[in-house]
Scaffold this motif. Sequence first.
Motif, PDB file in Angstrom:
ATOM      1  N   LYS A   1      -7.957   6.731  -4.769  1.00 45.63           N
ATOM      2  CA  LYS A   1      -7.050   6.092  -5.676  1.00 45.63           C
ATOM      3  C   LYS A   1      -5.576   6.891  -4.711  1.00 45.63           C
ATOM      4  CE  LYS A   1      -4.170   6.798  -9.350  1.00 45.63           C
ATOM      5  NZ  LYS A   1      -4.183   4.925 -10.251  1.00 45.63           N
ATOM      6  N   PRO A   2      -5.741   5.697  -3.385  1.00 46.64           N
ATOM      7  CA  PRO A   2      -4.679   5.845  -2.617  1.00 46.64           C
ATOM      8  C   PRO A   2      -3.191   5.428  -3.454  1.00 46.64           C
ATOM      9  CG  PRO A   2      -5.777   3.198  -2.662  1.00 46.64           C
ATOM     10  CD  PRO A   2      -6.150   3.934  -3.982  1.00 46.64           C
ATOM     11  N   VAL A   3      -2.300   5.940  -2.384  1.00 40.97           N
ATOM     12  CA  VAL A   3      -0.766   5.239  -2.446  1.00 40.97           C
ATOM     13  C   VAL A   3      -0.789   3.678  -2.769  1.00 40.97           C
ATOM     14  CG1 VAL A   3      -0.076   7.756  -3.227  1.00 40.97           C
ATOM     15  CG2 VAL A   3       0.042   6.003  -1.058  1.00 40.97           C
ATOM     16  N   VAL A   4      -0.532   2.505  -2.981  1.00 40.94           N
ATOM     17  CA  VAL A   4      -0.152   1.389  -2.869  1.00 40.94           C
ATOM     18  C   VAL A   4       1.294   1.102  -2.917  1.00 40.94           C
ATOM     19  CG1 VAL A   4      -0.279  -0.535  -3.958  1.00 40.94           C
ATOM     20  CG2 VAL A   4      -1.662   0.924  -4.429  1.00 40.94           C
ATOM     21  N   LEU A   5       1.044   0.330  -1.779  1.00 39.37           N
ATOM     22  CA  LEU A   5       2.707  -0.110  -1.039  1.00 39.37           C
ATOM     23  C   LEU A   5       3.098  -1.584  -0.649  1.00 39.37           C
ATOM     24  CD1 LEU A   5       5.389   0.853   0.662  1.00 39.37           C
ATOM     25  CD2 LEU A   5       4.390   0.679   2.929  1.00 39.37           C
ATOM     26  N   ALA A   6       3.808  -1.661  -1.295  1.00 37.98           N
ATOM     27  CA  ALA A   6       4.134  -3.238  -1.350  1.00 37.98           C
ATOM     28  C   ALA A   6       5.546  -3.707  -0.811  1.00 37.98           C
ATOM     29  CB  ALA A   6       4.775  -3.355  -3.005  1.00 37.98           C
ATOM     30  N   CYS A   7       4.927  -4.731   0.127  1.00 36.74           N
ATOM     31  CA  CYS A   7       5.792  -4.900   1.561  1.00 36.74           C
ATOM     32  C   CYS A   7       6.425  -6.299   1.186  1.00 36.74           C
ATOM     33  CB  CYS A   7       5.973  -4.933   2.557  1.00 36.74           C
ATOM     34  SG  CYS A   7       4.897  -3.036   3.288  1.00 36.74           S
ATOM     35  N   GLY A   8       7.727  -7.030   0.846  1.00 30.70           N
ATOM     36  CA  GLY A   8       8.467  -7.908   0.549  1.00 30.70           C
ATOM     37  C   GLY A   8       9.865  -8.071   1.433  1.00 30.70           C
ATOM     38  N   GLU A   9      10.703  -8.896   1.270  1.00 31.82           N
ATOM     39  CA  GLU A   9      11.797  -9.915   0.853  1.00 31.82           C
ATOM     40  C   GLU A   9      11.931 -10.216   0.255  1.00 31.82           C
ATOM     41  OE1 GLU A   9      11.901 -12.007   4.374  1.00 31.82           O
ATOM     42  OE2 GLU A   9      10.452 -14.127   3.645  1.00 31.82           O
TER      43      GLU A   9
ATOM     44  N   ALA B   1      13.973  -2.682  -6.017  1.00 34.92           N
ATOM     45  CA  ALA B   1      14.650  -2.391  -4.574  1.00 34.92           C
ATOM     46  C   ALA B   1      15.245  -3.637  -4.629  1.00 34.92           C
ATOM     47  CB  ALA B   1      13.387  -2.223  -3.495  1.00 34.92           C
ATOM     48  N   ALA B   2      14.553  -5.064  -4.808  1.00 37.51           N
ATOM     49  CA  ALA B   2      15.353  -6.345  -4.447  1.00 37.51           C
ATOM     50  C   ALA B   2      16.265  -6.203  -5.223  1.00 37.51           C
ATOM     51  CB  ALA B   2      14.270  -7.226  -4.366  1.00 37.51           C
ATOM     52  N   TRP B   3      16.589  -6.401  -6.046  1.00 36.66           N
ATOM     53  CA  TRP B   3      17.415  -6.186  -7.230  1.00 36.66           C
ATOM     54  C   TRP B   3      18.436  -5.042  -7.302  1.00 36.66           C
ATOM     55  CZ3 TRP B   3      20.137  -2.280 -10.052  1.00 36.66           C
ATOM     56  CH2 TRP B   3      21.389  -2.495 -10.882  1.00 36.66           C
ATOM     57  N   ALA B   4      18.082  -4.148  -6.409  1.00 35.01           N
ATOM     58  CA  ALA B   4      19.519  -3.144  -5.701  1.00 35.01           C
ATOM     59  C   ALA B   4      19.898  -3.621  -4.321  1.00 35.01           C
ATOM     60  CB  ALA B   4      18.365  -1.479  -5.705  1.00 35.01           C
ATOM     61  N   SER B   5      19.449  -4.347  -4.263  1.00 36.83           N
ATOM     62  CA  SER B   5      19.474  -4.456  -2.494  1.00 36.83           C
ATOM     63  C   SER B   5      20.600  -5.718  -2.369  1.00 36.83           C
ATOM     64  CB  SER B   5      18.731  -6.092  -1.888  1.00 36.83           C
ATOM     65  OG  SER B   5      18.268  -6.745  -2.073  1.00 36.83           O
ATOM     66  N   GLY B   6      21.088  -6.321  -3.772  1.00 36.95           N
ATOM     67  CA  GLY B   6      22.149  -7.411  -3.899  1.00 36.95           C
ATOM     68  C   GLY B   6      23.748  -6.907  -4.789  1.00 36.95           C
ATOM     69  N   GLN B   7      23.302  -5.250  -5.176  1.00 35.52           N
ATOM     70  CA  GLN B   7      23.711  -4.821  -6.064  1.00 35.52           C
ATOM     71  C   GLN B   7      25.201  -4.137  -4.877  1.00 35.52           C
ATOM     72  OE1 GLN B   7      24.339  -5.382  -9.230  1.00 35.52           O
ATOM     73  NE2 GLN B   7      22.598  -6.507  -8.873  1.00 35.52           N
ATOM     74  N   PRO B   8      26.582  -3.831  -5.040  1.00 36.67           N
ATOM     75  CA  PRO B   8      27.494  -2.915  -4.490  1.00 36.67           C
ATOM     76  C   PRO B   8      26.954  -1.498  -5.538  1.00 36.67           C
ATOM     77  CG  PRO B   8      28.895  -4.589  -6.186  1.00 36.67           C
ATOM     78  CD  PRO B   8      27.152  -4.744  -6.377  1.00 36.67           C
ATOM     79  N   GLY B   9      26.546  -0.547  -4.431  1.00 37.87           N
ATOM     80  CA  GLY B   9      25.952   0.579  -4.182  1.00 37.87           C
ATOM     81  C   GLY B   9      24.089   0.903  -4.898  1.00 37.87           C
ATOM     82  N   TYR B  10      24.243   0.051  -4.345  1.00 34.07           N
ATOM     83  CA  TYR B  10      22.254   0.080  -4.915  1.00 34.07           C
ATOM     84  C   TYR B  10      22.737  -0.385  -6.437  1.00 34.07           C
ATOM     85  CZ  TYR B  10      22.070   0.883   0.289  1.00 34.07           C
ATOM     86  OH  TYR B  10      21.863   0.524   1.043  1.00 34.07           O
TER      87      TYR B  10
ATOM     88  N   ILE C   1      14.768 -15.037  -5.098  1.00 27.74           N
ATOM     89  CA  ILE C   1      13.271 -15.375  -4.924  1.00 27.74           C
ATOM     90  C   ILE C   1      13.011 -13.681  -4.119  1.00 27.74           C
ATOM     91  CG2 ILE C   1      11.381 -16.123  -3.883  1.00 27.74           C
ATOM     92  CD1 ILE C   1      12.813 -17.747  -6.192  1.00 27.74           C
ATOM     93  N   VAL C   2      12.236 -12.767  -5.018  1.00 26.96           N
ATOM     94  CA  VAL C   2      11.294 -12.177  -4.002  1.00 26.96           C
ATOM     95  C   VAL C   2       9.747 -12.654  -3.956  1.00 26.96           C
ATOM     96  CG1 VAL C   2      10.468  -9.846  -4.095  1.00 26.96           C
ATOM     97  CG2 VAL C   2      12.822 -10.128  -5.516  1.00 26.96           C
ATOM     98  N   ARG C   3       9.888 -12.049  -2.120  1.00 26.51           N
ATOM     99  CA  ARG C   3       8.087 -12.589  -1.622  1.00 26.51           C
ATOM    100  C   ARG C   3       7.738 -11.668  -1.704  1.00 26.51           C
ATOM    101  NH1 ARG C   3       6.799 -17.523   0.221  1.00 26.51           N
ATOM    102  NH2 ARG C   3       9.191 -18.691   0.258  1.00 26.51           N
TER     103      ARG C   3
END
Length: 276
Positions: free
Chosen positions: A25-33, A251-260, A38-40
Amino acid sequence: MPTSATPEIPLLLGLDFSSTPSRRKPVVLACGERRGAIVRLHGLERFAELAALRERLCQEPAWLGGFDLPFGLPRELVQSLGWPQQWPALMDHFCAQPRSELKAQFKAFMAPRPAGGKFAHRACDGPAGASPSMKWVNPPVAWMMHAGVPVLRAAEATFPGLCAGQPARVALEAYPGLLARELIQRRSYKSDDTARQTPERLIARKDLVEALEQGRSRLGLRLKLSHAQRDALVDDASGDALDAVLCLVQAAWASGQPGYGLPKEIDPVEGWIVSA
């Protein structure tokens, strides 16, 4: 696979966390941009030890991540126990205590409270539909905070509204259930119990991935996947990979919002769940 990012388009992360990760049961990290709407997804990484996750986060000079663990405690609980009421000191105090002692203090707080109101809640729990961050079972979110916040602090992350760190590493509290419920209501899509990994849950994961790809949430973002990535998300009956991707989209949504996208005033004891 791209692993670093330009300052204009930071590396985005989404983490499905476990307080006791293992090979099973590892922790899972998703990486993207994110590019526009579009979130890739670049890829998924798994860590059986928190030290390895900490090292990974420290390797990247810049990232913005959504992490599926609480960052704060209910103010009512903190005041009742006489704990520090500023976040860095509170986390120092909380994370330094053995879990057995924390559990005893939680139980003492709960003992005189009426049935149905045993737990104290944060202001963000209701809007997010999240479990109280003082719960230690089903799910053990208190222990997730106990294990996870030190990892993020070791990476010198900035916690908006709570604690300053490296300005290029930003940690946000995410909750995949918030986005999942918006897309497939309260249908269950995951289980760690093999006997409960049913066809109905498989169909729910397919529907959830399809809804993410079509951008059917209020976040206004569409997830871009390869065929292999889509299959991997659907085939993971535990839902851990999908939860990591849900956090990535938040996180992608927060990246485009004022003050996240966070409230202008955040309780420095409780914190806030992004997009709640």
